[in-house]
Design a protein around this motif. Sequence first.
Motif, short mmCIF file in Angstrom:
data_model
loop_
_atom_site.label_atom_id
_atom_site.label_comp_id
_atom_site.label_asym_id
_atom_site.label_seq_id
_atom_site.Cartn_x
_atom_site.Cartn_y
_atom_site.Cartn_z
N GLN A 252 0.86 -1.26 0.18
CA GLN A 252 -0.09 0.08 0.08
C GLN A 252 0.84 1.16 0.07
OE1 GLN A 252 -0.90 -2.75 2.20
NE2 GLN A 252 -2.20 -2.95 0.19
N ARG A 253 2.19 1.14 0.16
CA ARG A 253 3.10 2.45 0.20
C ARG A 253 3.80 2.46 -1.08
NH1 ARG A 253 3.27 0.16 5.55
NH2 ARG A 253 5.25 -1.03 5.18
N LEU A 254 3.65 1.63 -1.92
CA LEU A 254 4.44 1.64 -3.36
C LEU A 254 4.17 2.95 -3.99
CD1 LEU A 254 3.92 -1.98 -4.73
CD2 LEU A 254 5.87 -1.11 -3.33
N ALA A 255 2.89 3.33 -4.12
CA ALA A 255 2.54 4.67 -4.85
C ALA A 255 3.29 5.96 -4.20
CB ALA A 255 1.02 4.77 -5.09
N LEU A 256 3.30 5.78 -2.82
CA LEU A 256 3.97 6.83 -2.04
C LEU A 256 5.26 7.07 -2.47
CD1 LEU A 256 3.90 8.84 0.29
CD2 LEU A 256 4.54 7.00 1.78
N TRP A 257 6.29 6.06 -2.38
CA TRP A 257 7.55 6.34 -2.83
C TRP A 257 7.66 6.50 -4.17
CZ3 TRP A 257 8.14 7.15 1.89
CH2 TRP A 257 7.98 6.09 2.97
N ASN A 258 6.75 6.04 -4.98
CA ASN A 258 7.15 6.41 -6.40
C ASN A 258 6.54 7.86 -6.84
OD1 ASN A 258 8.24 3.91 -7.32
ND2 ASN A 258 6.29 3.05 -7.58
N ILE A 259 6.20 8.81 -5.99
CA ILE A 259 5.84 10.14 -6.04
C ILE A 259 7.19 10.51 -6.46
CG2 ILE A 259 5.40 12.27 -5.08
CD1 ILE A 259 3.24 10.72 -3.45
N TYR A 260 8.24 10.22 -6.00
CA TYR A 260 9.54 11.03 -6.29
C TYR A 260 10.20 10.72 -7.75
CZ TYR A 260 14.63 11.99 -6.27
OH TYR A 260 15.82 12.47 -6.77
N PRO A 261 10.21 9.41 -8.21
CA PRO A 261 10.53 9.33 -9.46
C PRO A 261 9.67 9.69 -10.74
CG PRO A 261 9.86 7.08 -8.61
CD PRO A 261 10.11 8.09 -7.43
N LEU A 262 8.23 9.67 -10.22
CA LEU A 262 7.25 10.32 -11.14
C LEU A 262 7.45 11.93 -11.33
CD1 LEU A 262 4.28 8.26 -10.41
CD2 LEU A 262 5.30 8.07 -12.53
N SER A 282 -2.65 11.93 -4.12
CA SER A 282 -4.05 11.79 -3.68
C SER A 282 -4.33 10.45 -2.71
CB SER A 282 -5.28 11.91 -4.71
OG SER A 282 -5.15 10.58 -5.52
N LYS A 283 -3.75 9.45 -2.93
CA LYS A 283 -3.82 8.39 -1.96
C LYS A 283 -3.46 8.67 -0.63
CE LYS A 283 -3.35 5.32 -6.23
NZ LYS A 283 -2.41 4.22 -6.70
#
Length: 285
Positions: A252-262, A282-283
């Motif tokens: 559930q935290r994958l999208a959180l950390w991927n904010i940086y590379p995005l 937004s998550k």
Amino acid sequence: MKALLNAVEQQLNEHIIRYEPVSGGDINDAYCLHTDSDTYFIKINSKTRFPGMFAAEAKGLSLIASTNTIATPRVILQSDAGYNSYLLLEWLDTKSANASDMQALGEQLATMHRVSADSFGLPYNNYMGSLHQSNKQYLRWADFFIEERLMPMVKLAVDKSLLNNNDLKQFDKLYNNLANLFDEEAPSLIHGDLWGGNYLIANNGKPYLIDPAVSYGHREFDIAMTTLFGGFSNDFYTAYNDAFPLATGWQQRLALWNIYPLLVHLILFGVMYKQQVMGNLSKYI
């Protein structure tokens, strides 16, 4: 190019017989270099556009190699010649990964992630792609991730009119809540740019990491990046978790950390990435 090759010949004390272009990413020119003694991989770029990039990359490769946990291509030379910088590495003959190769990659990455330090960050800065990456050290991952990862990229995106003031308010909400979204762990040595193009499998099945953006960080950051563009099988994740189990809720935290590379992709490739950046954000707010 001739002056650079002459400089390489002098430092190697070998005669270059021929060279041919190979894939080396969007930033650098890359070649397979054949001498009368060996074969090498060489990357070349502008020393004024990307000052210190290859020096930092060489240090990152050597740092990973020094842990004796997972292989990196051996650094042969790193220097400047004329207007260019170059990095000369050992040449690796590679193959497509099978199940056992991916298991080995997962196990060895887990072992690398057990290498720790007193703080998050690194004593020197490096690059994420073609963007400068500050590694000022912090005692908490939440502080490091906000101050050294998110905030600098958000500022660059605002300066390029890719994010607006309302977007900034959404990021402020994340900054205020980030420490509540995960459990702090001891710093882990992380690759920092672990997408599917940044590992190789040698013909003998040995995994190698390439193009690192190293720091001591939260190991979920590396795992998150592996999911961003594919290239990692279930065998990889199973082997990793068997060797060094991830904390409950890591998926559930994958999208959180991927904010940086995005954010990095937003800055480098344009507004097409904004929806994904803001969707991930937004998550968690």
